[in-house]
Design a protein around this motif. Structure first.
Motif, PDB file in Angstrom:
ATOM      1  N   ALA A 158     -23.298  44.624  14.478  1.00 41.68           N
ATOM      2  CA  ALA A 158     -23.284  45.654  13.429  1.00 41.68           C
ATOM      3  C   ALA A 158     -22.171  46.639  13.735  1.00 41.68           C
ATOM      4  CB  ALA A 158     -24.631  46.387  13.396  1.00 41.68           C
ATOM      5  N   PHE A 159     -21.792  47.435  12.750  1.00 44.18           N
ATOM      6  CA  PHE A 159     -20.863  48.532  13.020  1.00 44.18           C
ATOM      7  C   PHE A 159     -21.055  49.554  11.913  1.00 44.18           C
ATOM      8  CE2 PHE A 159     -17.732  50.710  15.229  1.00 44.18           C
ATOM      9  CZ  PHE A 159     -16.718  51.151  14.392  1.00 44.18           C
ATOM     10  N   HIS A 160     -21.725  50.648  12.239  1.00 40.87           N
ATOM     11  CA  HIS A 160     -21.969  51.713  11.235  1.00 40.87           C
ATOM     12  C   HIS A 160     -22.048  53.053  11.953  1.00 40.87           C
ATOM     13  CE1 HIS A 160     -26.182  51.456  12.626  1.00 40.87           C
ATOM     14  NE2 HIS A 160     -26.114  50.154  12.414  1.00 40.87           N
ATOM     15  N   THR A 169     -11.970  53.388   4.505  1.00 42.21           N
ATOM     16  CA  THR A 169     -12.373  52.479   3.426  1.00 42.21           C
ATOM     17  C   THR A 169     -13.385  51.446   3.935  1.00 42.21           C
ATOM     18  OG1 THR A 169     -10.512  51.033   3.965  1.00 42.21           O
ATOM     19  CG2 THR A 169     -10.164  52.637   2.199  1.00 42.21           C
ATOM     20  N   LEU A 170     -13.420  51.233   5.269  1.00 41.17           N
ATOM     21  CA  LEU A 170     -14.283  50.189   5.837  1.00 41.17           C
ATOM     22  C   LEU A 170     -15.742  50.452   5.491  1.00 41.17           C
ATOM     23  CD1 LEU A 170     -14.297  47.675   7.797  1.00 41.17           C
ATOM     24  CD2 LEU A 170     -14.979  49.311   9.580  1.00 41.17           C
ATOM     25  N   PRO A 171     -16.405  49.518   4.848  1.00 41.97           N
ATOM     26  CA  PRO A 171     -17.834  49.704   4.571  1.00 41.97           C
ATOM     27  C   PRO A 171     -18.634  49.578   5.874  1.00 41.97           C
ATOM     28  CG  PRO A 171     -16.981  47.726   3.444  1.00 41.97           C
ATOM     29  CD  PRO A 171     -15.902  48.228   4.335  1.00 41.97           C
ATOM     30  N   ASP A 175     -24.711  43.612   9.624  1.00 43.65           N
ATOM     31  CA  ASP A 175     -24.749  42.172   9.891  1.00 43.65           C
ATOM     32  C   ASP A 175     -23.358  41.606   9.623  1.00 43.65           C
ATOM     33  OD1 ASP A 175     -26.696  39.339   8.553  1.00 43.65           O
ATOM     34  OD2 ASP A 175     -25.180  39.517  10.157  1.00 43.65           O
ATOM     35  N   ARG A 176     -22.630  41.281  10.700  1.00 49.32           N
ATOM     36  CA  ARG A 176     -21.254  40.757  10.552  1.00 49.32           C
ATOM     37  C   ARG A 176     -21.011  39.648  11.549  1.00 49.32           C
ATOM     38  NH1 ARG A 176     -17.227  45.315  13.470  1.00 49.32           N
ATOM     39  NH2 ARG A 176     -18.231  45.157  15.531  1.00 49.32           N
ATOM     40  N   ILE A 177     -19.975  38.866  11.303  1.00 45.47           N
ATOM     41  CA  ILE A 177     -19.485  37.900  12.288  1.00 45.47           C
ATOM     42  C   ILE A 177     -18.709  38.678  13.349  1.00 45.47           C
ATOM     43  CG2 ILE A 177     -17.766  36.067  12.645  1.00 45.47           C
ATOM     44  CD1 ILE A 177     -18.538  34.944   9.893  1.00 45.47           C
ATOM     45  N   ALA A 225     -23.989  46.987  18.690  1.00 50.45           N
ATOM     46  CA  ALA A 225     -23.711  48.143  17.815  1.00 50.45           C
ATOM     47  C   ALA A 225     -22.203  48.312  17.627  1.00 50.45           C
ATOM     48  CB  ALA A 225     -24.306  49.401  18.439  1.00 50.45           C
ATOM     49  N   SER A 226     -21.451  47.687  18.517  1.00 47.14           N
ATOM     50  CA  SER A 226     -19.977  47.719  18.454  1.00 47.14           C
ATOM     51  C   SER A 226     -19.455  46.884  19.607  1.00 47.14           C
ATOM     52  CB  SER A 226     -19.468  49.155  18.617  1.00 47.14           C
ATOM     53  OG  SER A 226     -19.787  49.607  19.935  1.00 47.14           O
ATOM     54  N   VAL A 227     -18.187  46.559  19.564  1.00 47.45           N
ATOM     55  CA  VAL A 227     -17.564  45.860  20.697  1.00 47.45           C
ATOM     56  C   VAL A 227     -17.660  46.757  21.928  1.00 47.45           C
ATOM     57  CG1 VAL A 227     -15.418  44.905  21.599  1.00 47.45           C
ATOM     58  CG2 VAL A 227     -16.033  44.542  19.202  1.00 47.45           C
ATOM     59  N   GLN A 228     -17.392  48.054  21.728  1.00 57.44           N
ATOM     60  CA  GLN A 228     -17.428  49.007  22.841  1.00 57.44           C
ATOM     61  C   GLN A 228     -18.769  48.960  23.585  1.00 57.44           C
ATOM     62  OE1 GLN A 228     -16.193  49.561  19.811  1.00 57.44           O
ATOM     63  NE2 GLN A 228     -14.592  51.153  19.773  1.00 57.44           N
ATOM     64  N   ALA A 229     -19.857  49.015  22.807  1.00 50.85           N
ATOM     65  CA  ALA A 229     -21.184  49.116  23.432  1.00 50.85           C
ATOM     66  C   ALA A 229     -21.535  47.843  24.186  1.00 50.85           C
ATOM     67  CB  ALA A 229     -22.233  49.413  22.359  1.00 50.85           C
ATOM     68  N   PRO A 253     -10.010  41.634  21.846  1.00 49.76           N
ATOM     69  CA  PRO A 253      -9.570  41.751  20.454  1.00 49.76           C
ATOM     70  C   PRO A 253     -10.775  41.545  19.526  1.00 49.76           C
ATOM     71  CG  PRO A 253      -9.007  39.584  21.311  1.00 49.76           C
ATOM     72  CD  PRO A 253      -9.570  40.371  22.458  1.00 49.76           C
ATOM     73  N   ASN A 254     -10.797  42.307  18.444  1.00 52.20           N
ATOM     74  CA  ASN A 254     -11.844  42.071  17.444  1.00 52.20           C
ATOM     75  C   ASN A 254     -11.202  41.212  16.364  1.00 52.20           C
ATOM     76  OD1 ASN A 254     -13.997  42.142  15.742  1.00 52.20           O
ATOM     77  ND2 ASN A 254     -14.215  44.384  15.701  1.00 52.20           N
ATOM     78  N   LYS A 255     -11.516  39.916  16.374  1.00 53.24           N
ATOM     79  CA  LYS A 255     -10.867  38.946  15.476  1.00 53.24           C
ATOM     80  C   LYS A 255     -11.694  38.889  14.192  1.00 53.24           C
ATOM     81  CE  LYS A 255      -9.244  35.243  17.617  1.00 53.24           C
ATOM     82  NZ  LYS A 255      -9.340  33.967  18.392  1.00 53.24           N
ATOM     83  N   LEU A 287      -8.538  46.025  18.913  1.00 53.89           N
ATOM     84  CA  LEU A 287      -8.356  45.754  20.342  1.00 53.89           C
ATOM     85  C   LEU A 287      -9.088  46.851  21.097  1.00 53.89           C
ATOM     86  CD1 LEU A 287      -7.195  44.109  22.662  1.00 53.89           C
ATOM     87  CD2 LEU A 287      -5.107  45.494  22.512  1.00 53.89           C
ATOM     88  N   ILE A 288     -10.135  46.465  21.817  1.00 53.86           N
ATOM     89  CA  ILE A 288     -11.035  47.407  22.480  1.00 53.86           C
ATOM     90  C   ILE A 288     -10.948  47.191  23.994  1.00 53.86           C
ATOM     91  CG2 ILE A 288     -13.361  48.381  22.446  1.00 53.86           C
ATOM     92  CD1 ILE A 288     -12.246  48.093  19.618  1.00 53.86           C
ATOM     93  N   LYS A 289     -10.591  48.235  24.713  1.00 54.00           N
ATOM     94  CA  LYS A 289     -10.406  48.117  26.173  1.00 54.00           C
ATOM     95  C   LYS A 289     -11.295  49.118  26.894  1.00 54.00           C
ATOM     96  CE  LYS A 289      -5.501  46.682  26.052  1.00 54.00           C
ATOM     97  NZ  LYS A 289      -5.393  45.674  27.112  1.00 54.00           N
TER      98      LYS A 289
HETATM   99  O1  AZA Z   1     -16.821  47.016  17.094  1.00 57.90           O
HETATM  100  C1  AZA Z   1     -15.985  47.668  16.465  1.00 57.90           C
HETATM  101  N1  AZA Z   1     -15.419  48.749  17.044  1.00 57.90           N
HETATM  102  C2  AZA Z   1     -14.491  49.523  16.422  1.00 57.90           C
HETATM  103  O2  AZA Z   1     -14.002  50.504  17.014  1.00 57.90           O
HETATM  104  C3  AZA Z   1     -14.134  49.163  15.084  1.00 57.90           C
HETATM  105  N2  AZA Z   1     -13.285  49.689  14.168  1.00 57.90           N
HETATM  106  N3  AZA Z   1     -13.342  48.916  13.070  1.00 57.90           N
HETATM  107  N4  AZA Z   1     -14.240  47.917  13.269  1.00 57.90           N
HETATM  108  C4  AZA Z   1     -14.734  48.047  14.518  1.00 57.90           C
HETATM  109  N5  AZA Z   1     -15.659  47.310  15.198  1.00 57.90           N
END
Ligand code: AZA
Length: 295
Positions: A158-160, A169-171, A175-177, A225-229, A253-255, A287-289
């Motif tokens: 997820a990402f919200h 603009t990103l919704p 639920d995402r790939i 909840a995110s790539v970061q988490a 990388p977030n592909k 790209l998340i580092k």
């Molecule tokens: O997981 C994500 N982290 C982010 O920082 C981000 N930004 N756009 N989509 C994203 N997805």
């Protein structure tokens, strides 16, 4: 002007070593690509065309093959440290050697349910990489990596709740790939010398397996909840699993796989909970580092 920094050597040295075990009539193949760069009292080779300080890169390449013949090439942490230490010990004017060993996958074939004695397959372009730096009177620093392990999950990501402003603009999505190419590095506590690396040999393969298993299990099971988490959890668990590691670094990388609105065609529903057909994006990519240290 003066030389602020310099290192030179041979890159892309391809090595294949076959180990034959007559007792089991089994053979094993190790293939790697080596880069070896030297630092030291070499400035005059740049400033005064003084080649007397230059160990030719051709000689560096020859040395890598000779050491591969004379010493174990696995685990890669040991071979990289062996090569790096050699140049410090052999040349008084060389003060540091940077060695990167990229090992390629040759996975033993299973034929009719049995491991084949001398046949292997390239099951993915994932690499196991090691960078060793031997510095005179300062030991050997070793960093181990998994690179190019491409993964995808079709839900569980997820990402919200992110910043929403006049640039957004990103919704939001629940639920995402999620797909990425894993680049994970674990940095070992500095080894005093080559003997210390040799004493730790049993730890290197175990650490690589742990890091790979932790990465895949968390990628699959985390309700992300995110790539970061998710990547932070991977770092935490690798630190817990491998005591001799000081820090863990991930670069993911977030592909993106974009949803495709098809409603213009007879009201066809293909977004949100009706999404089935996606458009994989080659670029741009997130790209998340992060680097997570023990203390
Ligand atoms: O997981 C994500 N982290 C982010 O920082 C981000 N930004 N756009 N989509 C994203 N997805």
């Amino acid at each position: 002007p003066h030389v602020a920094a310099a290192r030179y050597g041979k890159d892309n040295v391809r090595v294949c070593k076959v180990h034959r075990d007559p007792s089991t009539n089994t053979q094993t193949v190790t293939e790697m690509t080596v880069c070896c760069l030297l630092e030291g009292d070499i400035s005059t080779s740049y400033t005064r065309a003084d080649n007397s300080v230059v160990v030719a890169t051709d000689s560096i390449k020859n040395t890598i093959y000779i050491l591969a013949k004379q010493h174990p090439v696995t685990p890669p942490e040991l071979f990289a440290s062996t090569v790096a230490s050699h140049f410090i010990e052999r040349y008084a004017h060389i003060h540091a050697a940077h060695v990167r060993v990229v090992t390629h996958r040759w996975t033993r074939m299973n034929i009719d349910g049995k491991p084949h004695p001398h046949s292997f397959l390239r099951d993915g372009e994932e690499k196991r990489t090691v960078e060793a730096v031997a510095r005179r009177d300062a030991g050997i620093s070793v960093a181990s990596s998994i690179q190019g392990l491409t993964v995808l999950k079709s839900t569980g990501s997820a990402f919200h709740g992110f910043v929403r402003d006049e640039f957004t603009t990103l919704p939001e999505t629940w639920d995402r790939i999620l797909s990425t190419d894993v680049d994970a590095t674990w940095k070992w506590s500095t080894f005093a010398n080559l003997k210390a690396v040799q004493a730790s040999v049993p730890k290197f393969d175990k650490a690589w397996e742990s890091a790979r298993d932790i990465t895949l299990k968390l990628f699959a099971e985390d309700d992300s909840a995110s790539v970061q988490a998710t990547m932070y959890k991977m770092c935490e668990q690798i630190l817990a699993a491998v005591p001799d590691v000081d820090s863990v670094v991930y670069s993911l990388p977030n592909k993106h796989y974009f949803e495709l609105d098809l409603s213009w065609h007879k009201g066809l529903k293909n977004t949100g909970k009706d999404a089935e057909v996606y458009v994989p994006q080659s670029s741009p990519n997130g790209l998340i580092k992060c680097e997570v240290s023990r203390s």
